[in-house]
Design a protein around this motif. Structure first.
Motif, mmCIF file in Angstrom:
data_model
loop_
_atom_site.group_PDB
_atom_site.id
_atom_site.type_symbol
_atom_site.label_atom_id
_atom_site.label_comp_id
_atom_site.label_asym_id
_atom_site.label_seq_id
_atom_site.Cartn_x
_atom_site.Cartn_y
_atom_site.Cartn_z
ATOM 1 N N ALA A 1 -4.927 -0.047 -5.800
ATOM 2 C CA ALA A 1 -5.167 0.513 -4.473
ATOM 3 C C ALA A 1 -6.635 0.368 -4.075
ATOM 4 O O ALA A 1 -6.953 0.004 -2.929
ATOM 5 N N LEU A 2 -7.524 0.617 -5.021
ATOM 6 C CA LEU A 2 -8.957 0.495 -4.743
ATOM 7 C C LEU A 2 -9.314 -0.959 -4.416
ATOM 8 O O LEU A 2 -10.058 -1.239 -3.462
ATOM 9 N N ARG A 3 -8.764 -1.879 -5.190
ATOM 10 C CA ARG A 3 -9.081 -3.299 -4.968
ATOM 11 C C ARG A 3 -8.575 -3.768 -3.600
ATOM 12 O O ARG A 3 -9.251 -4.540 -2.899
ATOM 13 N N LEU A 4 -7.387 -3.318 -3.197
ATOM 14 C CA LEU A 4 -6.859 -3.697 -1.891
ATOM 15 C C LEU A 4 -7.771 -3.225 -0.766
ATOM 16 O O LEU A 4 -8.023 -3.950 0.205
ATOM 17 N N ARG A 5 -8.296 -2.003 -0.895
ATOM 18 C CA ARG A 5 -9.206 -1.481 0.134
ATOM 19 C C ARG A 5 -10.509 -2.264 0.153
ATOM 20 O O ARG A 5 -11.063 -2.539 1.215
ATOM 21 N N ASP B 1 -10.894 -5.418 -0.735
ATOM 22 C CA ASP B 1 -10.622 -6.732 -0.166
ATOM 23 C C ASP B 1 -10.506 -6.664 1.352
ATOM 24 O O ASP B 1 -10.816 -7.632 2.057
ATOM 25 N N ALA B 2 -10.047 -5.520 1.866
ATOM 26 C CA ALA B 2 -9.932 -5.322 3.311
ATOM 27 C C ALA B 2 -11.242 -4.834 3.927
ATOM 28 O O ALA B 2 -11.286 -4.531 5.117
ATOM 29 N N ARG B 3 -12.290 -4.714 3.109
ATOM 30 C CA ARG B 3 -13.607 -4.239 3.539
ATOM 31 C C ARG B 3 -13.550 -2.816 4.095
ATOM 32 O O ARG B 3 -14.304 -2.458 5.004
ATOM 33 N N ASP B 4 -12.661 -2.040 3.539
ATOM 34 C CA ASP B 4 -12.528 -0.625 3.908
ATOM 35 C C ASP B 4 -13.288 0.195 2.870
ATOM 36 O O ASP B 4 -12.726 0.644 1.866
ATOM 37 N N VAL B 5 -14.582 0.386 3.094
ATOM 38 C CA VAL B 5 -15.426 1.061 2.115
ATOM 39 C C VAL B 5 -14.993 2.513 1.933
ATOM 40 O O VAL B 5 -14.886 3.011 0.808
ATOM 41 N N SER B 6 -14.729 3.210 3.032
ATOM 42 C CA SER B 6 -14.329 4.624 2.936
ATOM 43 C C SER B 6 -13.016 4.777 2.184
ATOM 44 O O SER B 6 -12.862 5.683 1.358
ATOM 45 N N GLY B 7 -12.064 3.880 2.462
ATOM 46 C CA GLY B 7 -10.781 3.950 1.771
ATOM 47 C C GLY B 7 -10.910 3.669 0.287
ATOM 48 O O GLY B 7 -10.285 4.331 -0.546
ATOM 49 N N ALA B 8 -11.740 2.676 -0.057
ATOM 50 C CA ALA B 8 -11.957 2.361 -1.472
ATOM 51 C C ALA B 8 -12.645 3.513 -2.185
ATOM 52 O O ALA B 8 -12.282 3.879 -3.312
ATOM 53 N N PHE B 9 -13.634 4.100 -1.523
ATOM 54 C CA PHE B 9 -14.346 5.249 -2.099
ATOM 55 C C PHE B 9 -13.378 6.411 -2.334
ATOM 56 O O PHE B 9 -13.444 7.093 -3.363
ATOM 57 N N HIS C 1 -3.543 4.448 -14.257
ATOM 58 C CA HIS C 1 -4.847 3.857 -13.985
ATOM 59 C C HIS C 1 -4.705 2.557 -13.197
ATOM 60 O O HIS C 1 -5.492 2.281 -12.283
ATOM 61 N N GLU C 2 -3.690 1.767 -13.517
ATOM 62 C CA GLU C 2 -3.498 0.497 -12.824
ATOM 63 C C GLU C 2 -3.172 0.719 -11.350
ATOM 64 O O GLU C 2 -3.593 -0.067 -10.485
ATOM 65 N N PRO D 1 0.802 -1.223 0.000
ATOM 66 C CA PRO D 1 0.000 0.000 0.000
ATOM 67 C C PRO D 1 0.828 1.262 0.000
ATOM 68 O O PRO D 1 0.493 2.240 -0.644
ATOM 69 N N GLY D 2 1.973 1.233 0.733
ATOM 70 C CA GLY D 2 2.817 2.419 0.777
ATOM 71 C C GLY D 2 3.386 2.765 -0.579
ATOM 72 O O GLY D 2 3.442 3.944 -0.960
ATOM 73 N N ASP D 3 3.833 1.761 -1.326
ATOM 74 C CA ASP D 3 4.374 2.000 -2.661
ATOM 75 C C ASP D 3 3.293 2.514 -3.605
ATOM 76 O O ASP D 3 3.548 3.392 -4.441
ATOM 77 N N LEU D 4 2.088 1.968 -3.480
ATOM 78 C CA LEU D 4 0.986 2.441 -4.311
ATOM 79 C C LEU D 4 0.682 3.901 -4.022
ATOM 80 O O LEU D 4 0.493 4.707 -4.935
#
Length: 310
Positions: free
Chosen positions: A38-42, A44-52, A32-33, A1-4
């Motif tokens: 980054a969105l997919r990782l959030r 998968d972690a069920r972090d809706v706010s982070g993905a949003f 774009h990738e 996540p840090g690198d992303l």
């Protein structure tokens, strides 16, 4: 996540190049990738706010200038006291992600679907299939909504959302509730609704004539000058920006002093992004999304008079 995050921060420092670039180039595709990963990782972690947040940052990277980001909680606060829902749709290479936000609920739905297959459905105008893919997963959150704002992924720009057909209810979406489109949730603003504001006379205009002809290798638009002349003649205070001076900075500088902005000229395609870009002077280009996301001072109406601006 840090690198992303580090990679995304670098992209956002160079947003002006990305906003005017075409997909299919290495830099843009790589950018774009990063957002997608980054969105997919959030998710998968069920972090809706982070993905949003990553979905909003991804959309914001296509704008020419940085803008404030809204969180789902902020958006809920803006929707308080209304029966409006916001549905933000994001397409990843192998799935469609739907964020649905109302004043009382935040939800995310994921549906497996190859982006290429979805693009084919959009091209065919498959209203029933598209309803099942784009709308059905969020039925529960949207059940009590009386108004709907859709933030669509760029590849979904050609989708006639109002005409999407719900085979179960045997009706089109527009029969169920009124719709509006927005470039991203962070571009939504709460506007005062006093009679004075709604009925205020439009007294000033900025009219922008975009470049055309040999300098931009585009067809001539001799009628655009007459169009702008006829429009500006109706305003007591007017600022006219000629094609050679029609840069984005000139537009943003002048727009803050006007009630209405009218832009006439050409667009250029942006393959893979779904939006055509308005062609400004000095090789500046920006899609309708970029214009819509800008805070243009007091300008309450912006007219884009160019092919494929919506």
């Amino acid at each position: 996540p840090g690198d992303l995050d580090a990679g995304i921060a670098e992209i956002e420092r160079h947003r002006s190049q990305l906003a005017g670039a075409a997909a299919g180039t290495g830099v843009v595709d790589a950018a774009h990738e990063l957002y997608q990963d980054a969105l997919r990782l959030r998710l998968d972690a069920r972090d809706v706010s982070g993905a949003f947040a990553y979905a909003e940052r991804w959309r914001g990277s296509l704008a020419p200038r940085p803008a404030a980001l809204v969180t789902p909680v902020d958006l809920q606060a803006s929707l308080a006291g209304t029966e409006t829902a916001v549905l933000e749709l994001v397409t990843l290479p192998d799935e469609v992600v739907a964020f649905s936000v109302t004043a009382k609920e935040i939800a995310v739905q994921r549906r497996p679907m190859a982006r290429a297959q979805l693009a084919q459905l959009v091209e065919r105008g498959a209203e029933t299939e598209l309803y099942e893919i784009l709308m059905r997963p969020s039925d529960g959150t949207l059940a009590n909504a009386r108004n709907l704002i859709i933030v669509a992924d760029p590849i979904l720009e050609a989708v006639p959302f109002a005409a999407l057909y719900d085979a179960r209810a045997r009706q089109q979406l527009m029969v169920r509730l009124p719709l509006a489109l927005a470039p991203r949730a962070s571009a939504l603003r709460v506007e005062p609704r006093s009679p004075t504001t709604r009925n205020a006379a439009r007294r000033s205009i900025v009219a922008v004539a975009l470049p055309w002809g040999q300098s931009t290798r585009t067809p001539g638009l001799p009628a655009s000058g007459a169009e702008l002349s006829a429009i500006v003649s109706q305003y007591a205070n007017r600022t006219e920006i000629a094609p050679a001076e029609a840069t984005l900075s000139a537009l943003f500088g002048a727009a803050g002093r006007a009630d209405v902005v009218h832009i006439a000229g050409h667009t250029v395609p942006q393959p893979g992004l779904g939006d055509a870009a308005l062609l400004f002077a000095s090789d500046d280009s920006v899609s309708w999304r970029g214009i819509a996301e800008e805070s243009l001072g007091r300008a309450g109406i912006v007219v884009l008079s160019a092919c494929e601006t919506l």
